[in-house]
Design an enzyme around this catalytic site. Structure first.
Site, PDB file in Angstrom:
ATOM      1  N   THR A 252       8.619  -1.009  -1.532  1.00 59.16           N
ATOM      2  CA  THR A 252       7.527  -0.798  -2.489  1.00 59.16           C
ATOM      3  C   THR A 252       8.025  -0.456  -3.889  1.00 59.16           C
ATOM      4  OG1 THR A 252       5.738   0.728  -3.050  1.00 59.16           O
ATOM      5  CG2 THR A 252       7.408   1.579  -1.588  1.00 59.16           C
TER       6      THR A 252
ATOM      7  N   GLU B 229       6.803   1.751  -5.551  1.00 58.38           N
ATOM      8  CA  GLU B 229       6.778   3.217  -5.667  1.00 58.38           C
ATOM      9  C   GLU B 229       8.199   3.786  -5.679  1.00 58.38           C
ATOM     10  OE1 GLU B 229       4.149   5.601  -5.875  1.00 58.38           O
ATOM     11  OE2 GLU B 229       2.947   3.852  -6.384  1.00 58.38           O
TER      12      GLU B 229
ATOM     13  N   LYS C 205      10.290   5.434   1.985  1.00 59.13           N
ATOM     14  CA  LYS C 205      10.477   3.984   1.813  1.00 59.13           C
ATOM     15  C   LYS C 205      11.876   3.672   1.279  1.00 59.13           C
ATOM     16  CE  LYS C 205       6.676   1.669   2.920  1.00 59.13           C
ATOM     17  NZ  LYS C 205       6.651   0.547   3.863  1.00 59.13           N
TER      18      LYS C 205
ATOM     19  N   TYR D 192       6.209   9.654   0.323  1.00 56.27           N
ATOM     20  CA  TYR D 192       6.087   8.251   0.749  1.00 56.27           C
ATOM     21  C   TYR D 192       7.216   7.412   0.153  1.00 56.27           C
ATOM     22  CZ  TYR D 192       4.309   3.413   0.485  1.00 56.27           C
ATOM     23  OH  TYR D 192       4.182   2.048   0.541  1.00 56.27           O
TER      24      TYR D 192
ATOM     25  N   ASP E 280      -1.994  -6.165   4.979  1.00 58.92           N
ATOM     26  CA  ASP E 280      -0.992  -7.230   4.905  1.00 58.92           C
ATOM     27  C   ASP E 280      -0.749  -7.861   6.269  1.00 58.92           C
ATOM     28  OD1 ASP E 280      -0.833  -6.271   2.350  1.00 58.92           O
ATOM     29  OD2 ASP E 280       1.326  -5.894   2.365  1.00 58.92           O
TER      30      ASP E 280
ATOM     31  N   ARG F 108      -8.257  -4.249   1.665  1.00 60.56           N
ATOM     32  CA  ARG F 108      -7.520  -3.050   1.280  1.00 60.56           C
ATOM     33  C   ARG F 108      -8.243  -1.808   1.806  1.00 60.56           C
ATOM     34  NH1 ARG F 108      -2.677  -0.703  -0.172  1.00 60.56           N
ATOM     35  NH2 ARG F 108      -2.394  -0.607  -2.430  1.00 60.56           N
TER      36      ARG F 108
HETATM   37  P1  NDP Z   1      -2.055  -0.481   5.628  1.00 63.05           P
HETATM   38  O1  NDP Z   1      -2.157   0.980   5.405  1.00 63.05           O
HETATM   39  O2  NDP Z   1      -3.285  -1.319   5.457  1.00 63.05           O
HETATM   40  O3  NDP Z   1      -1.485  -0.758   7.097  1.00 63.05           O
HETATM   41  C1  NDP Z   1      -0.538   0.077   7.693  1.00 63.05           C
HETATM   42  C2  NDP Z   1      -0.337  -0.364   9.120  1.00 63.05           C
HETATM   43  O4  NDP Z   1       0.652   0.490   9.735  1.00 63.05           O
HETATM   44  C3  NDP Z   1      -1.593  -0.277  10.006  1.00 63.05           C
HETATM   45  O5  NDP Z   1      -1.644  -1.405  10.831  1.00 63.05           O
HETATM   46  C4  NDP Z   1      -1.331   0.984  10.833  1.00 63.05           C
HETATM   47  O6  NDP Z   1      -1.988   0.987  12.091  1.00 63.05           O
HETATM   48  C5  NDP Z   1       0.167   0.864  11.030  1.00 63.05           C
HETATM   49  N1  NDP Z   1       0.789   2.095  11.486  1.00 63.05           N
HETATM   50  C6  NDP Z   1       0.555   3.352  11.031  1.00 63.05           C
HETATM   51  N2  NDP Z   1       1.273   4.248  11.724  1.00 63.05           N
HETATM   52  C7  NDP Z   1       1.974   3.549  12.655  1.00 63.05           C
HETATM   53  C8  NDP Z   1       2.857   3.899  13.693  1.00 63.05           C
HETATM   54  N3  NDP Z   1       3.188   5.177  13.929  1.00 63.05           N
HETATM   55  N4  NDP Z   1       3.399   2.918  14.453  1.00 63.05           N
HETATM   56  C9  NDP Z   1       3.059   1.614  14.248  1.00 63.05           C
HETATM   57  N5  NDP Z   1       2.209   1.216  13.286  1.00 63.05           N
HETATM   58  C10 NDP Z   1       1.667   2.171  12.500  1.00 63.05           C
HETATM   59  O7  NDP Z   1      -0.885  -1.021   4.656  1.00 63.05           O
HETATM   60  P2  NDP Z   1      -0.774  -2.430   3.878  1.00 63.05           P
HETATM   61  O8  NDP Z   1      -1.133  -3.521   4.795  1.00 63.05           O
HETATM   62  O9  NDP Z   1      -1.433  -2.294   2.554  1.00 63.05           O
HETATM   63  O10 NDP Z   1       0.789  -2.467   3.569  1.00 63.05           O
HETATM   64  C11 NDP Z   1       1.704  -3.021   4.506  1.00 63.05           C
HETATM   65  C12 NDP Z   1       3.063  -2.411   4.285  1.00 63.05           C
HETATM   66  O11 NDP Z   1       3.507  -2.704   2.960  1.00 63.05           O
HETATM   67  C13 NDP Z   1       3.106  -0.895   4.414  1.00 63.05           C
HETATM   68  O12 NDP Z   1       4.349  -0.550   4.964  1.00 63.05           O
HETATM   69  C14 NDP Z   1       3.009  -0.409   2.981  1.00 63.05           C
HETATM   70  O13 NDP Z   1       3.590   0.870   2.846  1.00 63.05           O
HETATM   71  C15 NDP Z   1       3.805  -1.489   2.261  1.00 63.05           C
HETATM   72  N6  NDP Z   1       3.452  -1.720   0.892  1.00 63.05           N
HETATM   73  C16 NDP Z   1       2.158  -1.948   0.545  1.00 63.05           C
HETATM   74  C17 NDP Z   1       1.813  -2.210  -0.762  1.00 63.05           C
HETATM   75  C18 NDP Z   1       0.393  -2.474  -1.147  1.00 63.05           C
HETATM   76  O14 NDP Z   1       0.111  -2.472  -2.347  1.00 63.05           O
HETATM   77  N7  NDP Z   1      -0.501  -2.779  -0.214  1.00 63.05           N
HETATM   78  C19 NDP Z   1       2.835  -2.230  -1.834  1.00 63.05           C
HETATM   79  C20 NDP Z   1       4.188  -2.107  -1.327  1.00 63.05           C
HETATM   80  C21 NDP Z   1       4.474  -1.843  -0.029  1.00 63.05           C
HETATM   81  P3  NDP Z   1      -3.515   1.563  12.223  1.00 63.05           P
HETATM   82  O15 NDP Z   1      -4.392   0.481  11.685  1.00 63.05           O
HETATM   83  O16 NDP Z   1      -3.673   1.797  13.671  1.00 63.05           O
HETATM   84  O17 NDP Z   1      -3.570   2.810  11.403  1.00 63.05           O
HETATM   85  P1  GDP Z   2      -0.337   3.737  -5.204  1.00 63.00           P
HETATM   86  O1  GDP Z   2       0.199   3.116  -6.439  1.00 63.00           O
HETATM   87  O2  GDP Z   2       0.317   3.230  -3.950  1.00 63.00           O
HETATM   88  O3  GDP Z   2      -0.373   5.218  -5.237  1.00 63.00           O
HETATM   89  O4  GDP Z   2      -1.847   3.168  -5.083  1.00 63.00           O
HETATM   90  P2  GDP Z   2      -3.270   3.878  -5.272  1.00 63.00           P
HETATM   91  O5  GDP Z   2      -4.262   2.772  -5.342  1.00 63.00           O
HETATM   92  O6  GDP Z   2      -3.500   4.938  -4.250  1.00 63.00           O
HETATM   93  O7  GDP Z   2      -3.166   4.598  -6.692  1.00 63.00           O
HETATM   94  C1  GDP Z   2      -2.894   3.867  -7.878  1.00 63.00           C
HETATM   95  C2  GDP Z   2      -3.040   4.797  -9.075  1.00 63.00           C
HETATM   96  O8  GDP Z   2      -4.416   5.150  -9.258  1.00 63.00           O
HETATM   97  C3  GDP Z   2      -2.277   6.129  -8.961  1.00 63.00           C
HETATM   98  O9  GDP Z   2      -1.618   6.369 -10.174  1.00 63.00           O
HETATM   99  C4  GDP Z   2      -3.372   7.161  -8.753  1.00 63.00           C
HETATM  100  O10 GDP Z   2      -3.065   8.454  -9.266  1.00 63.00           O
HETATM  101  C5  GDP Z   2      -4.493   6.534  -9.552  1.00 63.00           C
HETATM  102  N1  GDP Z   2      -5.822   7.035  -9.165  1.00 63.00           N
HETATM  103  C6  GDP Z   2      -6.723   7.598 -10.001  1.00 63.00           C
HETATM  104  N2  GDP Z   2      -7.796   7.994  -9.309  1.00 63.00           N
HETATM  105  C7  GDP Z   2      -7.584   7.678  -8.016  1.00 63.00           C
HETATM  106  C8  GDP Z   2      -8.351   7.856  -6.821  1.00 63.00           C
HETATM  107  O11 GDP Z   2      -9.449   8.389  -6.819  1.00 63.00           O
HETATM  108  N3  GDP Z   2      -7.792   7.398  -5.669  1.00 63.00           N
HETATM  109  C9  GDP Z   2      -6.575   6.792  -5.641  1.00 63.00           C
HETATM  110  N4  GDP Z   2      -6.099   6.327  -4.485  1.00 63.00           N
HETATM  111  N5  GDP Z   2      -5.821   6.633  -6.757  1.00 63.00           N
HETATM  112  C10 GDP Z   2      -6.329   7.068  -7.925  1.00 63.00           C
END
Ligand code: NDP
Ligand code: GDP
Length: 337
Positions: A129, A131, A157, A153, A15, A188
């Site tokens: 989230t 979640e 959150k 997690y 993101d 992703r």
């Molecule tokens: P990512 O896992 O792709 O990115 C997480 C980011 O957090 C990375 O840039 C990582 O840095 C950074 N980070 C990790 N630890 C620290 C730390 N100690 N200090 C500073 N930065 C840190 O997540 P997404 O981009 O998918 O998601 C963005 C946000 O939205 C997250 O907070 C996620 O929990 C939340 N979210 C995401 C959803 C989704 O479906 N994608 C849904 C709802 C909420 P590095 O690259 O160095 O590890």
């Molecule tokens: P989440 O909703 O943030 O946990 O996103 P994920 O993409 O990690 O998981 C979405 C759903 O897919 C959850 O219900 C998982 O249990 C299910 N799932 C099933 N198999 C897998 C797998 O191999 N990896 C992940 N990440 N999720 C899985």
């Protein structure tokens, strides 16, 4: 009018990269917080793939270190702060529950404190989230649905969410919590199920793997495209008043059906290649998520644009091309050249 300035934590994540691109397109000055990692070049891959890494000012800092956040805020003097940094993988949060609490939960409080101390007029976005709904208390989740988190997690959150609400109510910070349902893209992380599927199916297509191993394929998620969802984050901070919003598509799909879409796009049989691995089941599952984005549509004018089918197809073909390119790069002919 002078340029607006934004500070993004988690700028190297999915993101963060798309949001940085969106803000640069809107002529913002963009600062990004980057925690210390041993492989500093690797983390810039997403920003490099969008061709924007040179347009961003990176600041060393970690959500676990309040002093680094205060310094980052003092340096950037942001109009808007987007807290996207987190340990964001649900499964890993059972292995690292305390770190998840410290970064995903307390990290948000650190950032709110740094704004309260150093830049109280900055607008703040918290990446909350779906979640947090966990064991869902209503079949369709809205801003009014009670929460019931099901993983460390989600618990972390939820703390960050309530701290955001509390700092808005206690100190008048312009602080918004965006309750975003799952959103995906070619950027992703490979550990999340959609990307694991599109990468895995592309590998099978190229003959690099024979099977794809998944856990609970009966789980259902409301999946949207990350590019659409970062637009909603920005819109929230442009409103007159700070509020919380659900961002979702209003459609839920099982992991099984999402997986079938990917196999169909590749012209492969899911039954021949999919293996269910009990090791991949979670200690507590979120069975189904389905969001109601009506408030976002009414107040932000926001609507999702990309369908699940379009997104899975985009992800599959991007993975296929990447794998083909890297296979060519590592072929003996290339190595000799
Ligand atoms: P990512 O896992 O792709 O990115 C997480 C980011 O957090 C990375 O840039 C990582 O840095 C950074 N980070 C990790 N630890 C620290 C730390 N100690 N200090 C500073 N930065 C840190 O997540 P997404 O981009 O998918 O998601 C963005 C946000 O939205 C997250 O907070 C996620 O929990 C939340 N979210 C995401 C959803 C989704 O479906 N994608 C849904 C709802 C909420 P590095 O690259 O160095 O590890
Ligand atoms: P989440 O909703 O943030 O946990 O996103 P994920 O993409 O990690 O998981 C979405 C759903 O897919 C959850 O219900 C998982 O249990 C299910 N799932 C099933 N198999 C897998 C797998 O191999 N990896 C992940 N990440 N999720 C899985």
């Amino acid at each position: 009018m002078s340029k607006k300035t934004a500070l993004i934590t988690g700028i190297t994540g999915q993101d963060g990269a798309y949001l940085a691109q969106l803000l640069l397109d809107k002529d913002y000055r963009v600062f990004g917080l980057t925690p210390r990692r041993s492989t500093s070049d690797v983390n810039l891959k997403r920003l490099e793939s969008l061709g924007i890494v040179r347009n961003i000012t990176l600041i060393d800092g970690d959500l676990g270190d309040l002093s680094s956040l205060i310094r980052a805020v003092q340096m950037a003097q942001p109009d808007e702060v987007y807290n996207l940094g987190a340990q964001s993988f649900v499964q890993a949060s059972w292995q690292q529950p305390l770190l998840t609490g410290q970064i995903t939960g307390l990290g948000a409080a650190h950032l709110l404190e740094s704004l309260r101390i150093a830049k109280p007029d900055a607008r703040f976005y918290q990446a909350s989230t779906s979640e947090m709904y966990g064991l869902v208390q209503e079949p369709i989740q809205s801003e009014a649905t009670p929460f019931y988190p099901r993983s460390p997690y989600a618990v972390a959150k939820l703390y960050a969410h309530w701290m955001t609400v509390n700092y808005r109510e206690s100190f008048g910070l312009f602080a918004c919590s965006g309750i975003l349902f799952n959103h995906e893209s070619p950027l992703r992380g490979l550990e999340f199920v959609t990307r694991k599927v599109t990468d895995g199916v592309a590998r099978i297509k190229l003959g690099l793997e024979k099977e794809l191993r998944l856990g609970n394929i009966d789980a259902k998620r409301d999946w949207g495209h990350a590019r659409d969802y970062v637009q909603a984050m920005w819109l929230m901070l442009q409103q007159k008043e700070a509020e919380d919003f659900v961002i979702a598509t209003g459609r839920t799909t099982s992991v099984r059906d999402m997986c079938r879409i990917a196999f169909d796009v590749a012209g492969l049989s899911m039954e021949e290649h999919l293996v269910i691995d009990p090791e991949l089941f979670r200690p507590a599952e979120v069975d189904i998520l389905l969001g109601n984005p009506a408030k976002a549509k009414a107040k932000l004018g926001w609507e999702p644009r990309v369908s699940l089918e379009e997104m899975i197809s985009e992800m599959y073909y991007t993975d296929l091309e990447r794998l083909k390119t890297s296979a060519q790069a590592h072929s003996p002919v290339q190595e000799q050249a």
